[in-house]
Design an enzyme around this catalytic site. Sequence first.
Site, short mmCIF file in Angstrom:
data_model
loop_
_atom_site.label_atom_id
_atom_site.label_comp_id
_atom_site.label_asym_id
_atom_site.label_seq_id
_atom_site.Cartn_x
_atom_site.Cartn_y
_atom_site.Cartn_z
N LYS A 175 0.82 -1.13 -0.14
CA LYS A 175 -0.04 -0.03 0.13
C LYS A 175 0.77 1.31 0.17
CE LYS A 175 -4.01 -1.98 0.27
NZ LYS A 175 -5.08 -1.75 -0.70
N ASP A 204 -0.67 -0.39 -4.83
CA ASP A 204 -1.85 -0.13 -4.56
C ASP A 204 -2.10 1.02 -3.62
OD1 ASP A 204 -4.73 0.04 -4.31
OD2 ASP A 204 -4.90 -1.64 -3.09
N GLU A 230 -2.20 0.53 -8.77
CA GLU A 230 -3.64 0.13 -8.81
C GLU A 230 -4.35 1.57 -8.17
OE1 GLU A 230 -6.41 -2.79 -6.21
OE2 GLU A 230 -4.48 -3.55 -6.61
N GLU A 256 -12.24 -1.96 -9.03
CA GLU A 256 -12.77 -2.96 -7.68
C GLU A 256 -14.15 -2.19 -7.23
OE1 GLU A 256 -10.75 -1.79 -3.64
OE2 GLU A 256 -9.46 -2.37 -5.05
N ASP A 279 -14.76 -7.02 -8.71
CA ASP A 279 -15.02 -7.85 -7.41
C ASP A 279 -16.18 -8.65 -7.90
OD1 ASP A 279 -15.72 -8.82 -4.84
OD2 ASP A 279 -14.31 -7.53 -3.99
N HIS A 306 -10.59 -8.28 -8.14
CA HIS A 306 -10.60 -7.93 -6.58
C HIS A 306 -11.02 -9.00 -5.75
CE1 HIS A 306 -11.67 -5.73 -2.91
NE2 HIS A 306 -10.53 -5.38 -3.03
N GLU A 343 -5.68 -12.72 -5.74
CA GLU A 343 -5.37 -11.77 -4.65
C GLU A 343 -5.51 -12.86 -3.32
OE1 GLU A 343 -5.89 -7.34 -2.80
OE2 GLU A 343 -7.52 -8.29 -4.33
#
Length: 391
Positions: A175, A204, A230, A256, A279, A306, A343
């Site tokens: 992240k 991300d 991302e 997502e 997702d 996702h 993931e």
Amino acid sequence: MKIKSIQTYILRTPLGNERFYSSQCSFPERNSFIVKVETDDGLVGWGEGGQYGPPEPVAAVVKHVLAPKLINQELQNPMKIWEQHYADTRDFGQKGTYIEALSAIDIALWDIYGQMLHQPVHNLIGGPFRKSITAYATGCYYRGEDVLNYKASLPKLAEEARSYVDAGFQILKMKVGLFSIEEDIERVRTIREAIGPDTCLLVDCNHAYNVFTAVKMAKELEKFNVRWLEEPVVPEDRAGYREVRSSTSIAIAGGECEFTRFGFRDLFVGGCVDIAQPDICVSGGFSEWMKIQALASSFGVTVIPHVWGSGIALAAALHVLASIPPSPHTAHPVPLQNEPIVEYDRNPNPLRDELLTTPITLQKGKLPVPHNPGLGIEVNLDAVSKYGSEF
């Protein structure tokens, strides 16, 4: 065969000292909304809807809007049911809560449909191209009581990143976005040094940046051989996605927070992403997944869903990933390059690890695709009672 009952459950478990942070918020708990559909012949299907947001609105839509339309109705092809429900709610439910609720119902109906036909879902949505999926570790969030003291967290960050490599992961996602570019780049440098040059690194942002900041961040990340960036900007900013994408050699991932084939159509037509991330529990379930995947393939966009939530969400993602053809086809598929990956969030998640009677666990860096009829899973009712209650 008729639909006899639809039960909705909200699951929650606090994380206490294990809470973690993205660029947007803290995660003090894990929560999931799941649905149980039962037929008059005794077949049971499980579905899941939503991701980060409060589960109560999704549960209310299922209980008060969708379920009354299904109870005592003959079970039909789930795609037909999806289209009927979408048409009924189109005027007020094209995105968000209503599509999340439709996703939960759709997944549960495909679970039953597969059991009726004695086939796993992946056989019914195109057929499997693989029996297991290379997993990537989602981790390296922001942690600790003094979460803004990034320098103090660097040794633990390096240790965490190394632990994923030691566990067999070849791909790691971290992240960024909570700190300044300079501070987050120091975190990136720490992780790259910890995992070495051969481990694939993904980043991300959780849409933390405006365009000019995202462009600058991307140029810095190129120095560390980052393979994808991302959600660099907010999901509504399609022009911003295009600008960031045109400025960097890093693949841009997103989606997502997008819903249905119509939302993804706009991303593809707009040239916004290299990698689409629907997702399954948000964008419309299996029925919409097939349409999104078909659209993506016509635009040359890679699809890697996702994955969040419980073991039901993970099982659903594995079925769709099994059904994606190598893109483009080669004699030697390479994960992420032309072979899909899954993931595998490494933050504490009892709702994933305990909800299934037989948990889906990592095996030599991969997750096995369930092969029994339907979703191929059995839900642990004791775990449902432990972590939640009927809504």
